[in-house]
Write a protein that holds these residues in place. Sequence first.
Motif, PDB file in Angstrom:
ATOM      1  N   UNK A 119      -4.243   9.040   6.983  1.00  0.00           N
ATOM      2  CA  UNK A 119      -5.221   9.134   6.011  1.00  0.00           C
ATOM      3  C   UNK A 119      -4.450   9.935   4.796  1.00  0.00           C
ATOM      4  N   UNK A 120      -3.832  11.085   5.329  1.00  0.00           N
ATOM      5  CA  UNK A 120      -3.280  11.842   4.383  1.00  0.00           C
ATOM      6  C   UNK A 120      -2.018  11.293   3.627  1.00  0.00           C
ATOM      7  N   UNK A 121      -1.169  10.528   4.465  1.00  0.00           N
ATOM      8  CA  UNK A 121      -0.366   9.589   3.694  1.00  0.00           C
ATOM      9  C   UNK A 121      -0.702   8.574   2.945  1.00  0.00           C
ATOM     10  N   UNK A 122      -1.851   7.922   3.168  1.00  0.00           N
ATOM     11  CA  UNK A 122      -2.508   7.033   2.078  1.00  0.00           C
ATOM     12  C   UNK A 122      -3.021   7.817   0.976  1.00  0.00           C
ATOM     13  N   UNK A 123      -3.501   8.842   1.118  1.00  0.00           N
ATOM     14  CA  UNK A 123      -3.798   9.474  -0.119  1.00  0.00           C
ATOM     15  C   UNK A 123      -2.643  10.142  -0.928  1.00  0.00           C
ATOM     16  N   UNK A 124      -1.628  10.472  -0.244  1.00  0.00           N
ATOM     17  CA  UNK A 124      -0.495  10.855  -1.192  1.00  0.00           C
ATOM     18  C   UNK A 124       0.210   9.681  -1.823  1.00  0.00           C
ATOM     19  N   UNK A 160       1.349   7.015  -6.800  1.00  0.00           N
ATOM     20  CA  UNK A 160       1.015   5.893  -7.959  1.00  0.00           C
ATOM     21  C   UNK A 160       0.392   6.197  -8.992  1.00  0.00           C
ATOM     22  N   UNK A 161      -0.677   7.116  -9.014  1.00  0.00           N
ATOM     23  CA  UNK A 161      -1.564   7.087 -10.247  1.00  0.00           C
ATOM     24  C   UNK A 161      -0.634   8.188 -11.127  1.00  0.00           C
ATOM     25  N   UNK A 162       0.115   9.040 -10.530  1.00  0.00           N
ATOM     26  CA  UNK A 162       0.813   9.776 -11.181  1.00  0.00           C
ATOM     27  C   UNK A 162       1.970   9.069 -12.101  1.00  0.00           C
ATOM     28  N   UNK A 163       2.697   8.260 -11.405  1.00  0.00           N
ATOM     29  CA  UNK A 163       3.606   7.560 -11.887  1.00  0.00           C
ATOM     30  C   UNK A 163       3.087   6.494 -12.933  1.00  0.00           C
ATOM     31  N   UNK A 164       2.128   6.082 -12.724  1.00  0.00           N
ATOM     32  CA  UNK A 164       1.408   5.038 -13.929  1.00  0.00           C
ATOM     33  C   UNK A 164       0.704   6.017 -14.880  1.00  0.00           C
ATOM     34  N   UNK A 165       0.451   7.176 -14.945  1.00  0.00           N
ATOM     35  CA  UNK A 165      -0.094   7.968 -16.193  1.00  0.00           C
ATOM     36  C   UNK A 165       1.001   8.608 -16.895  1.00  0.00           C
ATOM     37  N   UNK A 166       2.271   8.993 -16.206  1.00  0.00           N
ATOM     38  CA  UNK A 166       3.084   9.589 -16.651  1.00  0.00           C
ATOM     39  C   UNK A 166       4.109   9.015 -17.677  1.00  0.00           C
TER      40      UNK A 166
END
Length: 81
Positions: free
Chosen positions: A38-43, A48-54
């Motif tokens: 679960x921790x790996x999935x959240x990370x 992915x969100x960080x790469x998308x919005x950067x």
Amino acid sequence: MNRFEELLATTKLSDMMNKRDEDKTRNTVLWILAIVGAVAAVAAIAYAVYCFFTPDYLEDFEEDFDDDFDDDFFSSEDEVQ
């Protein structure tokens, strides 16, 4: 025959106790693996969100110099006819 029954009962009791210990161990390992997953999935989702919005600053940087380079490098005098 009484001794044999006692030995059999003791063996069954011992097997049941060992089985409960094994089940607890398996259950604990399963919970640990579930938490790590679960921790790996959240990370992964956060990355992915960080790469998308950067914003991609490199594309903007390269576009500024492409036009200037093409205009200054070649002149009308250097053209081959």
